[in-house]
Design a protein around this motif. Structure first.
Motif, PDB file in Angstrom:
ATOM      1  N   THR A  53       0.865  -1.178   0.000  1.00 10.50           N
ATOM      2  CA  THR A  53       0.000   0.000   0.000  1.00 10.50           C
ATOM      3  C   THR A  53       0.900   1.225   0.000  1.00 10.50           C
ATOM      4  OG1 THR A  53      -1.663  -1.231   1.241  1.00 10.50           O
ATOM      5  CG2 THR A  53      -1.884   1.165   1.192  1.00 10.50           C
ATOM      6  N   LEU A  54       1.096   1.787  -1.187  1.00 10.04           N
ATOM      7  CA  LEU A  54       1.986   2.929  -1.371  1.00 10.04           C
ATOM      8  C   LEU A  54       1.337   3.935  -2.309  1.00 10.04           C
ATOM      9  CD1 LEU A  54       5.262   0.921  -2.068  1.00 10.04           C
ATOM     10  CD2 LEU A  54       4.685   2.101   0.049  1.00 10.04           C
ATOM     11  N   GLU A  55       1.505   5.191  -2.001  1.00  4.59           N
ATOM     12  CA  GLU A  55       1.026   6.236  -2.908  1.00  4.59           C
ATOM     13  C   GLU A  55       2.108   6.509  -3.943  1.00  4.59           C
ATOM     14  OE1 GLU A  55      -1.889   7.946  -3.430  1.00  4.59           O
ATOM     15  OE2 GLU A  55      -2.642   6.394  -2.063  1.00  4.59           O
ATOM     16  N   PRO A  56       1.749   6.524  -5.224  1.00  4.98           N
ATOM     17  CA  PRO A  56       2.741   6.871  -6.242  1.00  4.98           C
ATOM     18  C   PRO A  56       3.265   8.285  -6.023  1.00  4.98           C
ATOM     19  CG  PRO A  56       0.752   5.964  -7.240  1.00  4.98           C
ATOM     20  CD  PRO A  56       0.449   6.208  -5.791  1.00  4.98           C
ATOM     21  N   GLY A  57       4.512   8.483  -6.403  1.00  9.27           N
ATOM     22  CA  GLY A  57       5.130   9.799  -6.319  1.00  9.27           C
ATOM     23  C   GLY A  57       4.775  10.638  -7.537  1.00  9.27           C
ATOM     24  N   ARG A  58       5.703  11.475  -7.928  1.00 10.75           N
ATOM     25  CA  ARG A  58       5.430  12.425  -9.002  1.00 10.75           C
ATOM     26  C   ARG A  58       5.339  11.725 -10.359  1.00 10.75           C
ATOM     27  NH1 ARG A  58       9.171  14.308 -12.331  1.00 10.75           N
ATOM     28  NH2 ARG A  58      11.308  13.602 -12.078  1.00 10.75           N
TER      29      ARG A  58
END
Length: 163
Positions: free
Chosen positions: A72-77
């Protein structure tokens, strides 16, 4: 919000539709990129997949990473966006690639592959991704790795930077 085709204006229904996918580039401490081996097709891929109806590319990328890798990770830029032309059996498409950053050792050991989708993963030197990826995806990955290194976002057509 799920928008049914019947709810759209005539103008909106007349516009072209494109397939959209979203992927995430993850790296190890040595700068190698994470590739995954799908069970349902050849060759290897990057984590990600099709963006669902009424889902943003960023949300689709996060969902796919959670489904495929158990992370469960939020994508970066945003690293890049790539348009690919139609080819036999496939319509034109847009691929959106996000930076997943460096995965620390504890995140790598926490990876749990979804057995129905993936058989393996490996970290591969960006200069050697063409050994495992399709030519267009290898070009896309190399261009997005370079964009990450330069701190820019790249616009691609068929994996080749434009503009």
């Amino acid at each position: 919000m799920d928008t049914a085709a019947g709810d759209l204006t005539a103008y909106d229904r007349s516009l072209a539709r494109k397939r959209v996918s979203a992927g995430v580039l993850f790296f190890d401490l040595e700068g190698r990129v994470l590739l995954v081996d799908p069970v349902y097709k050849e060759p290897w891929e990057i984590p990600g997949g099709a963006v669902e109806r009424d889902e943003s590319p960023r949300r689709g990328a996060a969902r796919e990473v959670e489904e495929e890798l158990g992370l469960t990770l939020e994508p970066g830029r945003l690293l890049g966006i790539d348009w690919t032309p139609p080819r036999p059996g496939r319509s034109e498409a847009m691929a959106v690639i996000f930076d997943g950053g460096v995965l620390p050792a504890e995140k790598v050991t926490a990876i749990r592959l979804q057995a129905a989708e993936l058989r393996a993963f490996a970290f591969v030197d960006p200069g050697r991704v063409s050994e495992r990826l399709t030519p267009v995806l290898a070009r896309r990955v190399r261009a997005c790795v370079e964009a990450r290194n330069l701190g820019v976002t790249v616009c691609l057509e068929n994996g080749v930077p434009v503009g």
